[in-house]
Design a protein around this motif. Sequence first.
Motif, PDB file in Angstrom:
ATOM      1  N   ILE A 196     -13.328 -33.113 -14.474  1.00  0.00           N
ATOM      2  CA  ILE A 196     -12.330 -33.175 -15.551  1.00  0.00           C
ATOM      3  C   ILE A 196     -13.005 -33.489 -16.878  1.00  0.00           C
ATOM      4  CG2 ILE A 196     -10.334 -34.455 -16.432  1.00  0.00           C
ATOM      5  CD1 ILE A 196      -9.579 -32.635 -14.172  1.00  0.00           C
ATOM      6  N   MET A 197     -13.967 -34.426 -16.843  1.00  0.00           N
ATOM      7  CA  MET A 197     -14.658 -34.812 -18.071  1.00  0.00           C
ATOM      8  C   MET A 197     -15.444 -33.637 -18.652  1.00  0.00           C
ATOM      9  SD  MET A 197     -13.623 -37.773 -18.629  1.00  0.00           S
ATOM     10  CE  MET A 197     -14.536 -37.815 -20.160  1.00  0.00           C
ATOM     11  N   ILE A 198     -16.080 -32.866 -17.805  1.00  0.00           N
ATOM     12  CA  ILE A 198     -16.831 -31.692 -18.278  1.00  0.00           C
ATOM     13  C   ILE A 198     -15.890 -30.726 -18.985  1.00  0.00           C
ATOM     14  CG2 ILE A 198     -18.179 -29.686 -17.584  1.00  0.00           C
ATOM     15  CD1 ILE A 198     -19.713 -32.298 -17.386  1.00  0.00           C
ATOM     16  N   LEU A 199     -14.745 -30.455 -18.374  1.00  0.00           N
ATOM     17  CA  LEU A 199     -13.766 -29.543 -18.974  1.00  0.00           C
ATOM     18  C   LEU A 199     -13.241 -30.082 -20.296  1.00  0.00           C
ATOM     19  CD1 LEU A 199     -11.723 -28.488 -15.806  1.00  0.00           C
ATOM     20  CD2 LEU A 199     -13.200 -27.017 -17.188  1.00  0.00           C
ATOM     21  N   LEU A 200     -12.978 -31.376 -20.342  1.00  0.00           N
ATOM     22  CA  LEU A 200     -12.455 -31.977 -21.573  1.00  0.00           C
ATOM     23  C   LEU A 200     -13.498 -31.963 -22.686  1.00  0.00           C
ATOM     24  CD1 LEU A 200     -10.421 -35.018 -20.179  1.00  0.00           C
ATOM     25  CD2 LEU A 200      -9.510 -33.051 -21.418  1.00  0.00           C
ATOM     26  N   PHE A 201     -14.736 -32.297 -22.350  1.00  0.00           N
ATOM     27  CA  PHE A 201     -15.803 -32.289 -23.352  1.00  0.00           C
ATOM     28  C   PHE A 201     -15.955 -30.890 -23.947  1.00  0.00           C
ATOM     29  CE2 PHE A 201     -18.823 -36.109 -23.039  1.00  0.00           C
ATOM     30  CZ  PHE A 201     -17.783 -36.976 -22.745  1.00  0.00           C
ATOM     31  N   VAL A 202     -16.066 -29.902 -23.077  1.00  0.00           N
ATOM     32  CA  VAL A 202     -16.290 -28.531 -23.541  1.00  0.00           C
ATOM     33  C   VAL A 202     -15.109 -28.021 -24.354  1.00  0.00           C
ATOM     34  CG1 VAL A 202     -16.614 -26.139 -22.795  1.00  0.00           C
ATOM     35  CG2 VAL A 202     -17.871 -27.970 -21.652  1.00  0.00           C
ATOM     36  N   SER A 203     -13.899 -28.211 -23.839  1.00  0.00           N
ATOM     37  CA  SER A 203     -12.708 -27.688 -24.529  1.00  0.00           C
ATOM     38  C   SER A 203     -12.477 -28.371 -25.868  1.00  0.00           C
ATOM     39  CB  SER A 203     -11.469 -27.850 -23.641  1.00  0.00           C
ATOM     40  OG  SER A 203     -11.228 -29.210 -23.325  1.00  0.00           O
ATOM     41  N   ASN A 204     -12.663 -29.700 -25.921  1.00  0.00           N
ATOM     42  CA  ASN A 204     -12.463 -30.422 -27.179  1.00  0.00           C
ATOM     43  C   ASN A 204     -13.494 -30.045 -28.226  1.00  0.00           C
ATOM     44  OD1 ASN A 204     -10.508 -33.254 -27.094  1.00  0.00           O
ATOM     45  ND2 ASN A 204     -10.817 -32.125 -25.200  1.00  0.00           N
TER      46      ASN A 204
END
Length: 418
Positions: free
Chosen positions: A173-181
């Motif tokens: 989830i953190m990877i997805l949030l970092f990349v998307s943000n």
Amino acid sequence: MTGPVDYAVTAFLPIAVNAVLQMVDMKSITANYASETILLLLGASILTASWEQTGLDKRIAIRFLNLIGSNLKKQVVFWFLLSAILSSVLPNAVVCATITPIAVSMLNYIGERDVASSRIASKILLTIAYAAGVGGLASPLGGAMNLVVIDYIQQITGSEYIYLDWVVRFFPIMILLFVSNILFLIRDVDKSEDLGASNEYFANELKKMDKMSFEEKVSLALFLIATVLAFARQAYQNILPGLKPAYVFLTCAIIAFFITDTSGNRLLMWKSVQTKIIWELIYVFAGGLAAGTLINDSGAAVAIGNAVSQMGLKGGLVTVFVIMCFTLVLSDVTSNTATAAVAVPIVVSIIQGIGENPLPYIYVATVGVNLSYCFPTSIRAIPVGYGLQPKYMLKEGLKLSAIVIVLMTVSCYFLFAR
């Protein structure tokens, strides 16, 4: 959002509204204007007030510009990663309150003093606030809201929750949030866009600077001592249980008034310091806390939760979507911790009522609890206090919230609730 008067004036509305309508005990409202976080912001503001008069702000600015470079995309990525990583093990408010003044010093040096009218300054300050919020999800130490969630998990399972399990579970989830943000924040930044000067210029400016003066060293040392002690709270909390991060910063700020320079003059004098403290920042943050107290203590948050519970949810993708929207919106208008305290038991009640295992949906709610982008409440009041326009935050926040809700609904469904 419309800004008919100064934001600091708007910040006192919760008191006025409650005085007329008497929704909750007034003491619970006024207590927000002298909360620990407010004292933390006051202490940090006092410590950074000496930077300008000693020249430390210029030195810090040139150091960071020389280190990161002037490219705006690199700047955004750097401030995001720095804030997010720190907030994964530290309270979000501490991270945002300590990182933002450093960025502001850099922006002031390059001439971006009016944050409201500066696209560069607005984007960097918004980046720090967003990242400090996102990073809190990475570990249980990222904020009190995560500890609230863990408490409910332990009640349901009847066993101790291992913190490492949290890190592993939320890592994708953190990877997805970092990349998307990050992609969202740099989407409208041109590759060649920079902060107005070349990297060679900042390198030359750094070479021209004299050695650090005694006054600069003291100003930096007091801020670093306060920051390190705030970050290392766990190491001494059993010995000095009362010395929380807010009081560490305030104590160091008091010490600063006793320091004299090589000429025997005081490093700080209240008459000059009070003109440098960003009082608007403090009042806006307090107003956001007070508004959250009104929403929670008046029963409005529970009423929203009850409305959600009446939607006939039966688990699956739709339930994940509703929980994500519910928690993300609620955390935007109150604090993340208050949202966790209100939302998690409601989610547990709904899922147990349909005969499903509540744990996967608690994890879904945890993601929503940690994310908030639109309103100047909680840590998002800090950049607004430095001049960021709330309507800019709302405009960007609505777009990013829509993206994150869709992305997190799909990913949480496949990772947790399928």
